[in-house]
Design a protein around this motif. Structure first.
Motif, short mmCIF file in Angstrom:
data_model
loop_
_atom_site.label_atom_id
_atom_site.label_comp_id
_atom_site.label_asym_id
_atom_site.label_seq_id
_atom_site.Cartn_x
_atom_site.Cartn_y
_atom_site.Cartn_z
N SER A 49 0.83 -1.21 0.00
CA SER A 49 0.00 0.00 0.00
C SER A 49 0.85 1.25 0.00
O SER A 49 0.56 2.24 -0.70
CB SER A 49 -0.93 0.00 1.23
OG SER A 49 -1.81 -1.09 1.19
N GLY A 50 1.94 1.25 0.81
CA GLY A 50 2.84 2.40 0.82
C GLY A 50 3.51 2.62 -0.52
O GLY A 50 3.75 3.76 -0.93
N VAL A 106 -7.78 -1.71 0.09
CA VAL A 106 -7.35 -2.90 0.82
C VAL A 106 -8.39 -3.21 1.90
O VAL A 106 -8.74 -2.32 2.68
CB VAL A 106 -5.96 -2.71 1.46
CG1 VAL A 106 -5.56 -3.94 2.26
CG2 VAL A 106 -4.92 -2.40 0.40
N ILE A 107 -8.88 -4.44 1.94
CA ILE A 107 -9.85 -4.88 2.93
C ILE A 107 -9.18 -5.93 3.81
O ILE A 107 -8.86 -7.03 3.36
CB ILE A 107 -11.11 -5.48 2.28
CG1 ILE A 107 -11.76 -4.47 1.33
CG2 ILE A 107 -12.10 -5.93 3.33
CD1 ILE A 107 -12.32 -3.24 2.02
N ASP A 108 -9.00 -5.61 5.09
CA ASP A 108 -8.30 -6.50 6.03
C ASP A 108 -9.18 -6.69 7.29
O ASP A 108 -9.15 -5.87 8.19
CB ASP A 108 -6.95 -5.87 6.40
CG ASP A 108 -6.08 -6.81 7.24
OD1 ASP A 108 -6.47 -7.97 7.42
OD2 ASP A 108 -5.02 -6.35 7.71
N SER A 109 -9.97 -7.74 7.32
CA SER A 109 -10.09 -8.84 6.38
C SER A 109 -11.56 -8.99 5.99
O SER A 109 -12.44 -8.38 6.62
CB SER A 109 -9.60 -10.14 7.04
OG SER A 109 -10.46 -10.46 8.12
N ASP A 169 -1.01 10.21 -0.06
CA ASP A 169 -2.21 9.60 -0.64
C ASP A 169 -2.51 8.23 -0.03
O ASP A 169 -3.15 7.40 -0.66
CB ASP A 169 -2.05 9.46 -2.16
CG ASP A 169 -2.13 10.81 -2.85
OD1 ASP A 169 -2.87 11.68 -2.37
OD2 ASP A 169 -1.44 10.99 -3.87
N PHE A 170 -2.04 8.01 1.19
CA PHE A 170 -2.29 6.74 1.89
C PHE A 170 -3.26 7.03 3.04
O PHE A 170 -2.94 7.73 3.98
CB PHE A 170 -0.96 6.18 2.41
CG PHE A 170 -1.06 4.78 2.97
CD1 PHE A 170 -2.26 4.09 3.01
CD2 PHE A 170 0.07 4.14 3.44
CE1 PHE A 170 -2.34 2.82 3.52
CE2 PHE A 170 0.01 2.86 3.95
CZ PHE A 170 -1.20 2.20 3.98
N TYR A 171 -4.48 6.46 2.95
CA TYR A 171 -5.53 6.73 3.92
C TYR A 171 -5.89 5.46 4.69
O TYR A 171 -5.94 4.37 4.11
CB TYR A 171 -6.79 7.26 3.22
CG TYR A 171 -6.59 8.56 2.49
CD1 TYR A 171 -6.89 9.78 3.09
CD2 TYR A 171 -6.10 8.57 1.18
CE1 TYR A 171 -6.71 10.97 2.42
CE2 TYR A 171 -5.91 9.76 0.51
CZ TYR A 171 -6.22 10.97 1.13
OH TYR A 171 -6.04 12.14 0.46
N LEU A 172 -6.14 5.61 5.99
CA LEU A 172 -6.56 4.51 6.85
C LEU A 172 -8.02 4.71 7.25
O LEU A 172 -8.46 5.84 7.50
CB LEU A 172 -5.70 4.42 8.12
CG LEU A 172 -4.24 3.99 7.96
CD1 LEU A 172 -3.54 4.02 9.31
CD2 LEU A 172 -4.15 2.60 7.35
N LYS A 210 -4.22 7.04 -5.14
CA LYS A 210 -4.77 7.04 -3.79
C LYS A 210 -5.00 5.62 -3.30
O LYS A 210 -5.50 4.77 -4.04
CB LYS A 210 -6.09 7.81 -3.75
CG LYS A 210 -5.96 9.31 -3.91
CD LYS A 210 -7.31 9.97 -3.78
CE LYS A 210 -7.20 11.49 -3.95
NZ LYS A 210 -8.53 12.15 -3.86
N VAL A 211 -4.64 5.39 -2.05
CA VAL A 211 -4.82 4.07 -1.43
C VAL A 211 -5.68 4.23 -0.19
O VAL A 211 -5.40 5.07 0.67
CB VAL A 211 -3.46 3.44 -1.05
CG1 VAL A 211 -3.69 2.10 -0.35
CG2 VAL A 211 -2.59 3.25 -2.28
#
Length: 455
Positions: free
Chosen positions: A111-112, A170-173, A145-148, A119-120
């Motif tokens: 992701s980084g 990204v879907i965890d989990s 552009d890295f969002y949590l 955008k992530v």
């Protein structure tokens, strides 16, 4: 309004039953049925509509543009190889593996790296934002552009995707996500199926590349209905022992690349580091002068890998001889031992045999047969093979050595690592371009191969 009714679904294969069954008639597993409520059919379902409001339409295949489906390469070349060159826009990638193996670490690093290309949005249902931040700092991962987003509600997630419009999600989990319209428990078959269907629509209508983390069962399969693997574009398994530093990323399904492609990583304090030459790892602890050892050049996807096959043959204490294999197919080992006894004169019916593919790798291709036979014969006769030999070939039931695929790349890999002699099927030599400095011997029978290998 129609009432919700109850059904029982097998958590292993997704088989439906109107009543509870102890054993699933479809997959044969015991105690896998879970009770779920079926919601009334929604008659207001909408067709696929993107975030920009555009609906799907019928198009001529010759007029479809591929400009919006590029491949984005990561900084991990091993991952790029497994994915078929990079991350394809609009693809749905499922990554499964044992707990603690490093799935979240791998996706955090990726992701980084992808944040430099778009955008992530990293959605976590298992950790808080501060916990992810602590791990990201340790791995030196970040970016503008890295969002949590710590959330499990799919309605809220889709709303954030609509506002942010990320290029990667990204879907965890997937087992922690829930559809609020369903009354079934989080992680149930219905929830996983509906969540994956929502993610599939997001990916295909908006060209968003989505990574999904999936938990695995005690048998090593991804938890949830089998349809989960059919819906996604790519299925990756992250393998290895968490007590050791090496990890193997294997593609078992890939619509954009080769299946059974292999990527090797090393787990360190600052995350996963790719291993450029895995053959050296599998051979670095080989004991000189040991019997029951043979080197094979196996093909994993498009990559040739040299692996040491070890065998230990001892007289049987009990009435029935044991056949134990680690990293190899036990039935294949039994077949090869039967051919050795019938065609090569080795009395193995009263011998226990223990075989292993060193390094934790799993091999299942026919080209390993000859190396398995040499390792067994070496241990049985207590006579070592030459340490500079490699063995490639499939064994038939009549004792013939049959040709294998891609012999040239296998031999080039063996020469690159300094091996001096290769014993291969004779039929593979016609028209093949052999590397300089490597003596290649063609054999037609198992008896001939053992005579050359063990003198």
């Amino acid at each position: 309004m129609a009432k919700a009714r109850t059904q029982f679904i097998c958590s292993q294969c997704g088989f439906n039953s109107a009543r509870y069954l102890g054993r699933c008639p479809n997959c044969g597993q015991w105690g896998t049925f879970v009770e779920e409520k079926i919601q009334p059919e929604n008659t207001n379902r909408k067709a696929r509509v993107g975030l920009d409001g555009r609906a799907a339409k019928v198009e001529k295949i010759n007029e479809i543009s591929l400009e919006n489906t590029p491949k984005v390469a990561t900084q991990l070349q091993e991952l790029n190889r497994v994915l078929g060159g990079g991350v394809v826009a609009g693809t749905l990638i499922l990554i499964g593996g044992d707990p603690g193996i490093g799935k979240s670490t791998l996706l955090l690093q990726v992701s980084g790296q992808l944040a430099h290309a778009g955008k992530v949005l990293y959605v976590t249902g298992e950790e808080s934002a501060s916990q992810i931040k602590l791990r990201a700092d340790r791995l030196h991962v970040g970016g503008e552009d890295f969002y949590l987003y710590p959330e499990t509600d799919m309605t809220a997630i889709k709303k954030q995707v609509e506002e942010l419009k990320p290029d990667f999600l990204v879907i965890d989990s997937v087992q922690t996500m829930q559809e609020p319209d369903l009354s079934s428990a989080i992680g149930s078959v219905s929830q996983i199926r509906e969540v994956t269907a929502d993610l599939l629509q997001l990916a295909k209508t908006n060209n968003i590349s989505i990574f999904i983390v999936g938990h695995v069962t005690k048998d090593g399969a991804i938890a949830g209905p089998k349809i989960l693997e059919h819906m996604v574009d790519t299925v990756l398994y992250f393998e290895g022992d968490r007590h050791y530093k090496y990890r193997i990323l294997r593609a078992v399904k890939n619509r954009f690349g080769a299946t059974n492609e292999l990527g090797i990583f090393e787990m360190r304090d600052r995350g996963l580091v790719e291993v450029a030459n895995p053959s050296e790892i599998f051979l670095e602890e080989r004991l000189a002068g040991a019997t029951g050892s043979a080197i094979v050049v196996a093909l994993e996807g498009s990559r040739p890998i040299l692996v040491e096959l070890q065998a230990l043959v001892t007289p049987s204490v009990f009435g029935n001889a044991q056949r134990t294999a680690s990293g190899l197919d036990r039935n294949r080992v039994s077949l090869i031992m039967a051919v050795l006894e019938k065609r090569a004169g080795l009395l193995l019916q009263n011998q226990d045999a223990y075989l292993k593919a060193a390094g934790g790798v799993k091999l299942d291709e026919p080209a390993i047969d000859l190396a398995v036979a040499v390792a067994i014969a070496s241990s049985y006769r207590d006579k070592e093979s030459r340490p500079s030999d490699v063995f490639i070939g499939e064994i038939g039931l009549t004792g013939e050595i049959r040709s294998v695929a891609d012999i040239e790349s296998r031999l080039k890999e063996a020469r690159k690592l300094g091996f001096q002699r290769a014993i291969v099927p004779k039929n593979n030599l016609s028209g093949a371009e052999l590397p300089e400095g490597l003596q290649v011997l063609g054999v037609t029978t198992l008896k001939e191969a053992l005579h050359i290998a063990l003198g």
